[in-house]
Design an enzyme around this catalytic site. Sequence first.
Site, PDB file in Angstrom:
ATOM      1  N   MET A  73      46.176  26.850 122.773  1.00  0.00           N
ATOM      2  CA  MET A  73      44.913  26.535 123.422  1.00  0.00           C
ATOM      3  C   MET A  73      44.871  27.188 124.809  1.00  0.00           C
ATOM      4  O   MET A  73      45.907  27.420 125.423  1.00  0.00           O
ATOM      5  CB  MET A  73      44.778  25.024 123.606  1.00  0.00           C
TER       6      MET A  73
ATOM      7  N   CYS B 101      44.339  30.058 125.798  1.00  0.00           N
ATOM      8  CA  CYS B 101      44.965  31.367 126.014  1.00  0.00           C
ATOM      9  C   CYS B 101      43.921  32.463 126.178  1.00  0.00           C
ATOM     10  O   CYS B 101      44.262  33.620 126.362  1.00  0.00           O
ATOM     11  CB  CYS B 101      45.920  31.712 124.882  1.00  0.00           C
TER      12      CYS B 101
ATOM     13  N   LYS C 266      41.275  33.068 123.902  1.00  0.00           N
ATOM     14  CA  LYS C 266      40.824  33.648 122.637  1.00  0.00           C
ATOM     15  C   LYS C 266      39.318  33.838 122.586  1.00  0.00           C
ATOM     16  O   LYS C 266      38.835  34.869 122.133  1.00  0.00           O
ATOM     17  CB  LYS C 266      41.235  32.752 121.463  1.00  0.00           C
ATOM     18  N   SER C 267      38.583  32.836 123.046  1.00  0.00           N
ATOM     19  CA  SER C 267      37.123  32.934 122.966  1.00  0.00           C
ATOM     20  C   SER C 267      36.599  34.015 123.898  1.00  0.00           C
ATOM     21  O   SER C 267      35.638  34.715 123.577  1.00  0.00           O
ATOM     22  CB  SER C 267      36.478  31.578 123.291  1.00  0.00           C
TER      23      SER C 267
ATOM     24  N   GLU D  75      37.668  29.948 116.110  1.00  0.00           N
ATOM     25  CA  GLU D  75      38.247  28.734 115.500  1.00  0.00           C
ATOM     26  C   GLU D  75      38.692  29.026 114.067  1.00  0.00           C
ATOM     27  O   GLU D  75      38.532  28.198 113.160  1.00  0.00           O
ATOM     28  CB  GLU D  75      37.233  27.572 115.524  1.00  0.00           C
TER      29      GLU D  75
END
Length: 249
Positions: free
Chosen positions: A41, A43, A45-46, A117
Site C-alpha cells: 500500500m 507505494c 501505484k495509482s 486494484e
Amino acid sequence: MIPVESPTTPPPLSELESVPASGDRRRHPAPAHLRFFHGPMDCGKSTLALQVDHNQQRQGRHGVLLTQGDRSAAPQISSRVGLSRAAVEVDADTDLQLLVRDRWAEGHRVDYLIVDEAQFLTAAQVDQLASLVDDWHVDVYAFGLTTDFRARLFPGTQRLLEVADDVQRVQVEVLCWCGLPGLLNARVVDGAMVRSGETVVVADTAPADPPTAAEGRSPTVRYQVLCRRHYVRGQLDPTTAGPGQLALP
Ligand SMILES: [Zn+2]
C-alpha cells in the site's frame, strides 16, 4: 570470405515511437503486452497508473480505466498526489473481454486498459485480460497490491504473476517506521496487529471506516506498511512490544 558489414541505419526515432491506428494494428498486429506493477500500500501505484494513462493519451491512444472497490457514486482512480480520472467500476462478475467488445460495438476505440486494484481480479478475469492482449492486441497495464495482511498473495496478483508478460515491483515511496523499505501490509485492529480474518475488500485509497456512534463503537481498522522483520515481530512502532515480547510496566 567474410562479408564486409555495411553500417545499418536505425529507423528514425519518430517511427519507433509512433503508434499505428487500430485498423493498421489489426493488419500488422504489433505485439501487445500484459504488464503488471505491484507493491505494498502507499507505494504510488495509482499515481503510476495515471501517469501511464497520460503517456498513452499523448500518443493519441484511447484507453479505458477500470477499478474495483471504489464505493463512491462516481468511480475514479485517484492518487495521493491529487490526480484523478473517471474509471469504470468492475466486480468479480464482470466479463472484461465483453466490456471491451461492447465499447467497440458502440464505436469507441480501446487501445489499452488501465486496471487499478488488480489484486481483486479473479483468475478468470486475468485470463480474459491475457486474451485481450493476445487475440485483440489491446495493451493492458495492471496495478495492484502484492500481498494481503496475512502476507499471502491476493488471487488476482497470483494469476498476474503467473501469466503477465512483464512484472515490476513498485517500490518508490513507502518505508517502514524503521527506515527500511516497506514490504508487507499489516492490518491493525484497535491498535493491535492481526494476522487472521477475512480478506476484506478495502481499496488501498479508502480511509478507515469511522466508528459508528450509535450501537457501541465498531473496531477501528487500519493498515500499516512494515518491513518483513517488523511484520514478523508484529512491531508497529519503536515502542510497541510485539507478540512474544514482554511489555514493560
Ligand atoms: Zn521495519
